[in-house]
Design a protein around this motif. Structure first.
Motif, PDB file in Angstrom:
ATOM      1  N   ASN A 176      61.132  55.540  53.821  1.00  0.00           N
ATOM      2  CA  ASN A 176      60.524  54.633  54.802  1.00  0.00           C
ATOM      3  C   ASN A 176      60.771  53.159  54.480  1.00  0.00           C
ATOM      4  N   ASN A 177      61.718  52.912  53.567  1.00  0.00           N
ATOM      5  CA  ASN A 177      62.090  51.546  53.210  1.00  0.00           C
ATOM      6  C   ASN A 177      60.874  50.716  52.793  1.00  0.00           C
ATOM      7  N   VAL A 178      60.014  51.346  51.973  1.00  0.00           N
ATOM      8  CA  VAL A 178      58.828  50.648  51.472  1.00  0.00           C
ATOM      9  C   VAL A 178      59.244  49.698  50.348  1.00  0.00           C
ATOM     10  N   LYS A 179      58.825  48.445  50.471  1.00  0.00           N
ATOM     11  CA  LYS A 179      59.108  47.465  49.427  1.00  0.00           C
ATOM     12  C   LYS A 179      58.097  47.650  48.303  1.00  0.00           C
ATOM     13  N   VAL A 180      58.589  47.974  47.114  1.00  0.00           N
ATOM     14  CA  VAL A 180      57.728  48.235  45.956  1.00  0.00           C
ATOM     15  C   VAL A 180      57.835  47.063  44.987  1.00  0.00           C
ATOM     16  N   LEU A 181      56.681  46.486  44.627  1.00  0.00           N
ATOM     17  CA  LEU A 181      56.672  45.263  43.809  1.00  0.00           C
ATOM     18  C   LEU A 181      55.768  45.405  42.594  1.00  0.00           C
ATOM     19  N   SER A 182      56.168  44.820  41.497  1.00  0.00           N
ATOM     20  CA  SER A 182      55.297  44.718  40.325  1.00  0.00           C
ATOM     21  C   SER A 182      54.200  43.689  40.602  1.00  0.00           C
ATOM     22  N   ALA A 183      53.039  43.909  39.995  1.00  0.00           N
ATOM     23  CA  ALA A 183      51.923  42.974  40.164  1.00  0.00           C
ATOM     24  C   ALA A 183      52.243  41.630  39.515  1.00  0.00           C
ATOM     25  N   LYS A 184      51.877  40.559  40.197  1.00  0.00           N
ATOM     26  CA  LYS A 184      52.090  39.194  39.702  1.00  0.00           C
ATOM     27  C   LYS A 184      50.719  38.544  39.532  1.00  0.00           C
ATOM     28  N   PHE A 185      50.047  38.860  38.441  1.00  0.00           N
ATOM     29  CA  PHE A 185      48.647  38.490  38.275  1.00  0.00           C
ATOM     30  C   PHE A 185      48.425  36.985  38.266  1.00  0.00           C
ATOM     31  N   GLU A 186      49.377  36.242  37.705  1.00  0.00           N
ATOM     32  CA  GLU A 186      49.229  34.784  37.689  1.00  0.00           C
ATOM     33  C   GLU A 186      49.210  34.229  39.122  1.00  0.00           C
ATOM     34  N   LEU A 187      50.042  34.793  39.976  1.00  0.00           N
ATOM     35  CA  LEU A 187      50.083  34.366  41.380  1.00  0.00           C
ATOM     36  C   LEU A 187      48.762  34.673  42.075  1.00  0.00           C
ATOM     37  N   TYR A 188      48.232  35.892  41.875  1.00  0.00           N
ATOM     38  CA  TYR A 188      47.005  36.289  42.564  1.00  0.00           C
ATOM     39  C   TYR A 188      45.827  35.425  42.121  1.00  0.00           C
ATOM     40  N   ASN A 189      45.779  35.121  40.831  1.00  0.00           N
ATOM     41  CA  ASN A 189      44.738  34.236  40.318  1.00  0.00           C
ATOM     42  C   ASN A 189      44.827  32.860  40.985  1.00  0.00           C
ATOM     43  N   PHE A 190      46.038  32.324  41.062  1.00  0.00           N
ATOM     44  CA  PHE A 190      46.264  31.000  41.643  1.00  0.00           C
ATOM     45  C   PHE A 190      45.848  30.965  43.113  1.00  0.00           C
ATOM     46  N   ARG A 191      46.301  31.939  43.893  1.00  0.00           N
ATOM     47  CA  ARG A 191      45.959  31.989  45.317  1.00  0.00           C
ATOM     48  C   ARG A 191      44.455  32.199  45.519  1.00  0.00           C
ATOM     49  N   SER A 192      43.865  33.040  44.680  1.00  0.00           N
ATOM     50  CA  SER A 192      42.426  33.294  44.786  1.00  0.00           C
ATOM     51  C   SER A 192      41.632  32.005  44.647  1.00  0.00           C
ATOM     52  N   GLN A 193      41.981  31.218  43.640  1.00  0.00           N
ATOM     53  CA  GLN A 193      41.220  29.997  43.420  1.00  0.00           C
ATOM     54  C   GLN A 193      41.479  28.965  44.522  1.00  0.00           C
ATOM     55  N   GLN A 194      42.660  29.005  45.121  1.00  0.00           N
ATOM     56  CA  GLN A 194      42.914  28.134  46.278  1.00  0.00           C
ATOM     57  C   GLN A 194      42.007  28.523  47.445  1.00  0.00           C
ATOM     58  N   VAL A 195      41.888  29.828  47.703  1.00  0.00           N
ATOM     59  CA  VAL A 195      41.026  30.315  48.789  1.00  0.00           C
ATOM     60  C   VAL A 195      39.581  29.926  48.535  1.00  0.00           C
ATOM     61  N   MET A 196      39.117  30.162  47.304  1.00  0.00           N
ATOM     62  CA  MET A 196      37.719  29.866  46.975  1.00  0.00           C
ATOM     63  C   MET A 196      37.402  28.388  47.151  1.00  0.00           C
ATOM     64  N   GLU A 197      38.286  27.521  46.675  1.00  0.00           N
ATOM     65  CA  GLU A 197      38.050  26.080  46.792  1.00  0.00           C
ATOM     66  C   GLU A 197      38.022  25.642  48.258  1.00  0.00           C
TER      67      GLU A 197
END
Length: 426
Positions: A65-86
């Motif tokens: 099904n041509n699913v794009k499989v990606l490794s977790a990028k925890f530093e990115l998720y942390n960064f985006r999370s704090q942007q959303v919260m602020e």
């Protein structure tokens, strides 16, 4: 009234901010060591890929099904999370909020008497979507428990609530929601408790309200009484402020069981160095360092062993060199030959601010010599990418076992100074 802001398919949504070509395609993000699915796009959910699915079992489905499989990028998720919260917090003049998880934030709208909360929350959601390209859902209700339910509804019934915001502001709306909500989906009721409830005829949240208080207290204790009041719209749970960290841990399960002593020692020293980096980011030093190692508890035939030990440092430290040295000495003390090791970790605790370090008069303060070196390493790694400059004891291999990373991610790490997270990634 309270509101719960929840980022939709958060890890996948963060990936799409790096690579817009992932939009409208099935995407899954994998856990540490690229083991299990921890986030799915809506397109991937429609293919029947469950949360927690072992990646190797769904390899053929991904390919077909041509699913794009990606490794977790925890530093990115942390960064985006704090942007959303602020960004979300900027809409609260009273400053009353609770960061519940990496992708969830409670907002306190008590006192917003003359505001149209539905329109106001639509503005919050639109601002986050426009500036950060991250989709969110917001549920509004008189209590935190009902907020969870309102958010569940808006995410489940996207056609009905296309604005991404749902306000549960009347007894009729609350009753309708509780009559349609399965008991296992009530916040605070897990699988075991829901099974016990179903044995007593409680299948929906509404059924729980029909039970006598004595029955609820017997099954769930005082926690159950509070839950009943929350479901009735009577606030019982206040917003919790984030408490200061009391410890930092870096631990990993290895992709394969490890028998080589030098390889485990290198991982232990690397974990200690990562702890030191986290300490320096928050301008702290630690007084205590702990190390643990353990075998695979699911492979008992190979022999079981686990041990750990702590050392009180002569002087509080945030030096990578000092912490790596002490971590290695602990490892030497607890290591035993002949075992297949599956997991190891380092924890630092008992923090003091950098500017409040009390030096032992009978010990040399090695940190004072290391501070310029540590600052230089941190600055260069911030500019050129994680672990580009590292101590000789580090191999430079990523400790999460992430194989599917991208040049865009390397560029992101170079161009952003990442704050420390207030939560642990599992």
């Amino acid at each position: 009234m309270y509101a719960l802001l929840d980022c939709n398919n958060f890890f996948v949504s963060c990936e799409r901010t790096l690579d817009p070509t992932l939009e409208d395609h099935p995407v899954v993000v994998l856990s540490n060591n690229d083991g299990c699915v921890v986030s799915r796009s809506n397109e991937a959910k429609e293919l029947g890929i469950p949360m927690g699915a072992p990646a190797f079992k769904y390899k053929d489905l991904f390919a077909a099904n041509n699913v794009k499989v990606l490794s977790a990028k925890f530093e990115l998720y942390n960064f985006r999370s704090q942007q959303v919260m602020e960004m979300a917090k900027s809409f609260l003049p009273n400053g009353a909020y609770e960061i519940y998880s990496i992708d969830e934030l409670f907002l306190d709208f008590n006192g917003f008497k003359y505001f149209n909360l539905n329109e106001y929350c639509c503005k919050i959601r639109q601002k986050i979507n426009d500036d950060l390209k991250l989709p969110t859902s917001i549920g509004i209700a008189p209590t935190k428990t009902l907020c969870k339910i309102a958010n569940h509804i808006v995410k489940k019934e996207t056609d009905r609530y296309a604005s991404g915001v749902y306000i549960m502001d009347s007894k009729e709306k609350i009753e309708e929601a509780l009559k349609n909500l399965d008991i296992e989906n009530v916040w605070g009721i897990g699988r075991r408790l829901s099974a016990k409830m179903k044995d007593s005829g409680v299948y929906k949240a509404w059924d729980l309200l029909q039970k006598p208080e004595m029955w609820v207290r017997k099954i769930m204790g005082i926690h159950g009484v509070r839950m009943i009041n929350e479901l009735k719209g009577i606030p019982q749970l206040k917003l919790d402020k984030a408490s200061d960290k009391k410890s930092i841990m870096v631990s990993r399960s290895f992709m394969k069981m490890v028998t080589n002593k030098e390889e485990i020692a290198e991982r232990i020293e690397t974990f200690a160095i990562y702890c030191a980096e986290k300490l320096r980011k928050q301008n702290s030093c630690c007084k205590v360092i702990s190390v643990f190692i353990q075998t695979n508890r699911f492979r008992k035939e190979l022999g079981e062993y686990k041990d750990g030990f702590s050392i009180v440092l002569p002087n509080p430290s945030s030096s990578s060199i000092v912490l790596a040295k002490y971590a290695h000495s602990i490892f030497e003390a607890i290591y035993k030959e002949g075992f297949h090791y599956k997991k190891a970790g380092v924890m630092v605790s008992d923090f003091v601010p950098d500017n409040e370090r009390l030096i032992n008069l009978f010990e040399n303060d090695i940190d004072s010599k290391h501070i310029p070196i540590m600052k230089a390493i941190d600055k260069l790694n911030s500019k050129y990418g994680k672990d580009k400059i590292r101590l000789g004891g580090m191999s430079g291999k990523n400790t999460y076992g992430r194989a599917i990373l991208s040049p865009e991610y390397e560029e992101f790490l170079k161009n952003n100074t990442l704050p420390e997270a207030n939560y642990r990634f599992q």
